[in-house]
Design a protein around this motif. Sequence first.
Motif, PDB file in Angstrom:
ATOM      1  N   GLY A  17      52.688  -3.609 -24.980  1.00  0.00           N
ATOM      2  CA  GLY A  17      52.326  -4.821 -24.264  1.00  0.00           C
ATOM      3  C   GLY A  17      52.405  -4.764 -22.758  1.00  0.00           C
ATOM      4  O   GLY A  17      52.221  -5.782 -22.094  1.00  0.00           O
ATOM      5  N   VAL A  18      52.674  -3.583 -22.190  1.00  0.00           N
ATOM      6  CA  VAL A  18      52.681  -3.470 -20.726  1.00  0.00           C
ATOM      7  C   VAL A  18      51.231  -3.510 -20.237  1.00  0.00           C
ATOM      8  O   VAL A  18      50.399  -2.734 -20.702  1.00  0.00           O
ATOM      9  CB  VAL A  18      53.363  -2.169 -20.274  1.00  0.00           C
ATOM     10  N   PRO A  19      50.898  -4.399 -19.304  1.00  0.00           N
ATOM     11  CA  PRO A  19      49.509  -4.493 -18.841  1.00  0.00           C
ATOM     12  C   PRO A  19      49.077  -3.263 -18.052  1.00  0.00           C
ATOM     13  O   PRO A  19      49.883  -2.618 -17.385  1.00  0.00           O
ATOM     14  CB  PRO A  19      49.506  -5.747 -17.959  1.00  0.00           C
ATOM     15  N   GLU A  20      47.799  -2.950 -18.149  1.00  0.00           N
ATOM     16  CA  GLU A  20      47.234  -1.778 -17.486  1.00  0.00           C
ATOM     17  C   GLU A  20      47.538  -1.764 -15.995  1.00  0.00           C
ATOM     18  O   GLU A  20      47.783  -0.707 -15.409  1.00  0.00           O
ATOM     19  CB  GLU A  20      45.719  -1.729 -17.694  1.00  0.00           C
ATOM     20  N   GLU A  21      47.539  -2.938 -15.368  1.00  0.00           N
ATOM     21  CA  GLU A  21      47.726  -2.979 -13.912  1.00  0.00           C
ATOM     22  C   GLU A  21      49.165  -2.738 -13.499  1.00  0.00           C
ATOM     23  O   GLU A  21      49.466  -2.678 -12.311  1.00  0.00           O
ATOM     24  CB  GLU A  21      47.243  -4.319 -13.357  1.00  0.00           C
ATOM     25  N   ARG A  22      50.079  -2.534 -14.460  1.00  0.00           N
ATOM     26  CA  ARG A  22      51.473  -2.243 -14.137  1.00  0.00           C
ATOM     27  C   ARG A  22      51.892  -0.864 -14.667  1.00  0.00           C
ATOM     28  O   ARG A  22      53.047  -0.660 -15.021  1.00  0.00           O
ATOM     29  CB  ARG A  22      52.382  -3.334 -14.708  1.00  0.00           C
TER      30      ARG A  22
END
Length: 278
Positions: free
Chosen positions: A123-128
């Motif tokens: 669930g870590v977003p791509e932008e992070r």
Amino acid sequence: MTQMRQELRRAADVLRSAQALLIGAGAGMGVDSGLPDFRGTEGFWRAYPAYEKLGLDFSSLANPQWFERDPELAWGFYGHRLGLYRATTPHPGFSLLRSWGSRMPHGAFVFTSNVDGQFQKAGVPEERLFEIHGSIHFVQCLGSCTEVVSADAYSVDVDPETFRARSPLPVCSRCGSLVRPNILMFNDWDWNDSRSQAQERRLTQWLDTVEPGTLAVVECGAGTAIPSVRRFCERVASSRGTLIRINVREPQVPSGGISLPLRALEALQGIEEELARG
């Protein structure tokens, strides 16, 4: 109180007061999810016995030359790993890291040498995310096309005995040329790093928003053989916060750091217990 409990409590105290969380992750982060440990030829050959017969170790196979010389061998190796990573469920430690970051004003950012995509699955977003060696879930064309595209459209049929890929091999939807994983391999001068560079720019911009002394750096399973993650985490922590190093084999830390000689999941759960105690 034992020394280990004291260090876990110190780590919890750092996380309580932190304004932002940098997560550094090496290969040891995935072991608790059931992913193989490629450290040393013995561990690699246990996972891939067919390669022992050929006398090929991880560094020999993780080489772009095979996509020209023997593409069935190359995609057998990477195709099996792609299937394995797609089928793997991230262990609960990933969720703990996410929850810690979500409580901080500046959130969390991941710096990882892993190519398995487990943080995205958790669930870590791509932008992070900054995947410094690329990702197996993206491919690049070996022909004239320059774009890095998702590997979601591709599947690779791998012979379980020989670990060779069966036809058809993954090809570019635009020009029909063979594609390869968008991963930095050994002796690799043709890796398309455009996706990774964009991730690096976002990490730099994020770090610029974090005040010195307010950053918690939690490094999980990053070894010294390829020390990119360790060095980055040490450098950032030295000027911006505190390093919490989780490493069962190589737990040594610079002065001021917190050393947890445990596996990733055990250490993260131990820190969570201390956080719950308040």
